[in-house]
Design an enzyme around this catalytic site. Structure first.
Site, PDB file in Angstrom:
ATOM      1  N   GLU A  11       0.789  -1.232   0.000  1.00 17.20           N
ATOM      2  CA  GLU A  11       0.000   0.000   0.000  1.00 17.20           C
ATOM      3  C   GLU A  11       0.827   1.290   0.000  1.00 17.20           C
ATOM      4  O   GLU A  11       0.667   2.136   0.893  1.00 17.20           O
ATOM      5  CB  GLU A  11      -0.975  -0.014   1.184  1.00 17.20           C
ATOM      6  CG  GLU A  11      -2.010  -1.111   1.103  1.00 17.20           C
ATOM      7  CD  GLU A  11      -3.054  -1.060   2.214  1.00 17.20           C
ATOM      8  OE1 GLU A  11      -2.816  -0.361   3.225  1.00 17.20           O
ATOM      9  OE2 GLU A  11      -4.092  -1.714   2.077  1.00 17.20           O
TER      10      GLU A  11
ATOM     11  N   GLU B 239      -5.958  -8.155  -0.430  1.00 16.48           N
ATOM     12  CA  GLU B 239      -6.691  -7.876   0.813  1.00 16.48           C
ATOM     13  C   GLU B 239      -8.151  -7.592   0.489  1.00 16.48           C
ATOM     14  O   GLU B 239      -8.450  -6.811  -0.415  1.00 16.48           O
ATOM     15  CB  GLU B 239      -6.099  -6.675   1.559  1.00 16.48           C
ATOM     16  CG  GLU B 239      -4.736  -6.901   2.176  1.00 16.48           C
ATOM     17  CD  GLU B 239      -4.296  -5.736   3.064  1.00 16.48           C
ATOM     18  OE1 GLU B 239      -5.171  -4.993   3.551  1.00 16.48           O
ATOM     19  OE2 GLU B 239      -3.077  -5.572   3.255  1.00 16.48           O
TER      20      GLU B 239
END
Length: 587
Positions: free
Chosen positions: A349, A454
Site C-alpha cells: 500500500e 486484501e
C-alpha cells in the site's frame, strides 16, 4: 481485651494455652483449673522421665521428616506432569523448548547475539538449533534444516508444491493473510495496545519506544502464540492454497533511532514458510513496513508522516528499501524457496495519492530488476495499486516480467460506500468489483495481471482500533482524525441517523441474526466470485483477538464462509440476492 476463654476455640489450642496438656502442664507454669484442691491435681499429673521426653521428640522429628520427603516427591511428580502436558500441547502454548536437550549450552559462543542463541528464544519448536553463523544475503540461516520436501499439496484441487501452478488467470489463488502477527495492527491484537491514551501508544514504533528493553520479550511471546503450526493446518483444511505473510523491514535491518526489535521476527517468518511447506501452501511474501513508512499508517510501523520517497530522508529511505530487497531476494533465491515462494511483494500500500507517482514507478522498476537479478525467478513480483485508480495503470510498467498489480478492496473505508445496505453491498461486489477486475486484467484498459491481496466481509468500521487507536468510526459518525478534511461526524450506517450503533456489529458471532449471517456469507462469496476473474484473492485476515467480522477462522466457525474455499453456494446470480429488509441491515 476479648476473654479468650469465652470464644469458640479449637480444643487442642485451649488445652495447650491453659496448661492442661499432660506433658506441658508445668512447663507452661502451672494449671489453669478453678479447683482449690491443687494437691489432688498434682497427684493426677503423669510425670515423664527425661529419656521418655527424648524418645517422644525423636518420634515427632521422624514424622516431620517423612512428611517433608512426601511433599518433595509430590512436587516433583506434579512438575513432571505439567512439563509433559506443556510438551504435548506445544503447538498451542507458544512456549515450546523442544530440541534444546540435544544442544550443549557450551556450543553457543559467549556473546552470541540473541538470533543465534536458541537458549534465549521463547519457542524452539521445529527449528534446527545447531549453532551456525552462516548467512545468505547477509541474513542468518540459523534455525533451518538442510533438507525439505515439496511433494505436498494443499488440497486435491491444486498441484503439489513441486509441480507448476500454471496460469493464475485459469487457476486463481485462494489465500488468506496472517496479518497482525509479524507486523502489528492494533485492531487485530488490541490487547497489545491497552494503555492510557495519554501515553500515545498507537503503533509498533510507540509501543516499543514505551516498552524499551521489555519490547523484545513482549513481541516474541506474541510471535510464538498468535500464529502456530495449527494456523497453517487449519488454513489448508479450509480449502485455501496460498498464505500472504506480512512482515516489516526490521526483520532484516534497523537504523539509528529505530525502537523496533531487530531480527526476532526473521526466524518466525522462516519457520512459517516451512510450516506452509508441510501443508502444501504457497507463500506470498509481503514487505508490509518500508524504511520511513510508505503510507504513514499504523501497520507500516509508524503512524504519521510518510518518509519513504518523501521528505528530508526520502532518498535515504529509498536506498534503504532497495538494500532490504537486495538482501531478501538473495536469501529467497535459494533452491529451497523456488517452489514455495509464489509471490514476492515489493511494498504494501504505497500511498500514491500523496507520493510522487513517477517516483514510485521508478522505484518499482528498480526493485523488480534487483529481485530478478538476484535470482528470484519463479515468483510473481507484486506491487500495490497505490489507490490512484485502476484505469491509471493502463500502459504502466509493461516491461516487468511475471508481475501483478495488487488491489485491496473494501467498502468500509469509503465514506460513500459504507452506507450501502446489505443488498446493495452484495450487488456492488458482484457488479462493480467484477467490472473493475476485468478492466484491470485487460491491458487495453488497465495494467494487466491483477490480484486482490486484501479484502474482507466486514461491512462496518466498528472494530476497536480499526481506524486507529482512539479515533472512532464512520459508522456512528465519531471518526476524529485530527484533520477536519478526513473527520466523519455524521453517522454513515445505512440509516444515517442516531440509530447507527456498533454494539451488534461488534457482538460475538453467536449473537448474529440468521439474516445477517446470510448476508455475510453472500457478501463473501460475491467477492470471491469477482476476484477470481483476476489472479485470485487473499482474505484479510485469518484471525483476530475479537473483531469477528474480520476473521476467516471465526467466520468458518459461524458458518458465514464456505466450508471449503473452492465451493460456493452463491456465484453472483443477481436475481438470487434477497432484499435483506430487516433491521439487521442497520447495525
Amino acid at each position: 481485651m476479648r476473654d479468650k476463654r469465652k470464644s469458640g476455640r479449637v480444643v487442642s489450642g485451649a488445652v495447650l494455652e491453659e496448661g492442661r496438656g499432660k506433658r506441658w502442664n508445668f512447663l507452661r507454669g502451672g494449671g489453669g483449673s478453678s479447683s482449690n484442691n491443687s494437691v489432688q491435681k498434682e497427684k493426677e499429673v503423669e510425670y515423664l522421665t527425661d529419656e521418655q521426653v527424648r524418645k517422644k521428640k525423636r518420634k515427632i522429628w521422624i514424622w516431620i521428616g517423612v512428611a517433608v520427603v512426601l511433599c518433595v516427591i509430590l512436587i516433583i511428580v506434579l512438575a513432571v506432569v505439567v512439563s509433559k502436558k506443556g510438551s504435548d500441547n506445544g503447538d498451542d502454548n507458544g512456549d515450546d523448548k523442544s530440541g534444546l536437550d540435544g544442544i550443549a549450552p557450551g556450543s553457543i559462543p559467549s556473546g552470541a547475539p540473541s538470533w543465534l542463541n536458541p537458549f534465549v528464544w521463547a519457542d524452539t519448536k521445529d527449528f534446527n538449533l545447531t549453532y551456525t553463523t552462516e548467512t545468505v544475503g547477509n541474513l542468518p540461516v540459523m534455525g533451518l534444516f538442510s533438507s525439505w520436501d515439496d511433494s505436498k499439496k494443499a488440497n486435491d484441487k491444486v498441484p503439489a508444491l513441486n509441480q507448476p501452478w500454471g496460469d493464475y488467470a485459469k487457476r486463481p489463488a485462494r489465500g488468506v493473510n496472517v496479518g497482525g502477527w509479524l507486523s502489528l495492527e492494533p485492531f487485530i491484537t488490541p490487547s497489545l495496545f491497552e494503555y492510557d491514551k495519554r501515553l500515545g501508544i498507537v503503533d509498533e514504533y510507540t509501543l516499543c519506544t514505551y516498552l524499551a528493553a521489555r519490547c523484545e520479550s513482549v513481541l516474541e511471546q506474541h510471535y510464538a502464540t498468535f500464529v502456530t503450526e495449527d494456523t497453517f493446518r487449519e488454513i489448508a483444511d479450509a480449502g485455501l492454497d496460498h498464505v500472504r505473510i506480512p512482515f516489516s523491514y526490521w526483520a532484516v535491518q534497523t537504523y539509528d533511532g529505530d525502537p523496533y526489535i531487530f531480527r526476532t521476527s526473521w526466524r518466525y517468518l522462516l519457520r512459517a514458510i516451512e510450516w506452509c511447506r508441510k501443508y502444501g501452501l504457497r507463500v506470498n511474501l509481503d514487505l508490509h513496513g518500508i524504511p520511513g513508512s510508505q503510507n504513514g499508517w499504523n501497520h507500516s510501523g509508524r503512524l504519521g508522516p510518510i518518509g519513504w520517497l518523501n521528505g528530508t530522508n526520502g532518498e535515504v529511505n529509498r536506498q534503504r528499501s532497495l538494500d532490504v530487497h537486495d538482501r531478501l531476494s538473495k536469501f529467497f533465491a535459494q533452491p529451497r524457496y523456488q517452489n514455495i515462494i509464489s509471490h514476492y511483494g515489493l511494498a504494501n500500500e504505497p500511498k500514491m495519492t500523496v507520493l510522487s507517482s513517477q517516483a514510485v514507478l521508478d522505484w518499482t522498476e528498480a526493485a523488480h530488476k534487483l529481485v530478478r537479478g538476484n535470482g528470484v525467478k519463479n515468483a510473481v513480483v507484486v506491487f500495490g495499486d497505490g489507490f490512484r485508480g485502476l484505469h491509471n495503470w493502463q500502459g504502466e510498467l509493461q516491461d516487468l516480467d511475471n508481475a501483478a498489480l495488487d488491489v485491496h478492496q473494501y467498502v468500509i473505508f469509503n465514506t460513500n460506500q459504507i452506507v450501502f445496505n446489505h443488498s446493495t453491498k452484495v450487488r456492488y461486489a458482484c457488479a462493480g468489483w467484477t467490472e473493475q477486475t476485468l478492466d484491470s486484467m485487460n491491458r487495453a484498459t488497465g495494467f494487466g495481471p491483477t490480484l486482490v491481496a486484501e479484502w474482507s466481509q466486514a461491512d462496518t468500521d466498528c472494530a476497536r482500533h480499526l481506524t486507529n487507536v482512539g479515533w472512532g468510526n464512520r459508522w456512528t459518525g465519531t471518526l476524529l482524525t485530527g484533520n477536519a478534511t478526513t473527520d466523519v461526524t455524521t453517522p454513515r450506517c445505512p440509516l444515517q441517523d442516531s440509530r447507527c450503533d456498533c454494539s451488534a456489529a461488534n457482538a460475538d458471532s453467536g449473537q448474529w441474526s440468521s439474516s445477517y449471517k446470510q448476508f455475510l456469507k453472500m457478501f463473501a462469496e460475491a467477492q470471491m466470485a469477482s476476484f477470481e476473474k483476476g489472479w485470485g484473492w487473499f482474505y484479510w485476515v485469518w484471525d483476530t483477538e475479537d473483531a469477528p467480522q474480520w476473521s476467516y477462522k471465526k467466520g468458518l466457525a459461524a458458518g458465514v464462509l464456505p466450508a471449503k474455499a473452492y465451493d460456493r453456494d452463491f456465484d453472483c446470480d443477481m436475481s438470487a440476492i434477497p432484499s435483506f429488509s430487516d433491521l439487521s441491515e442497520a447495525f
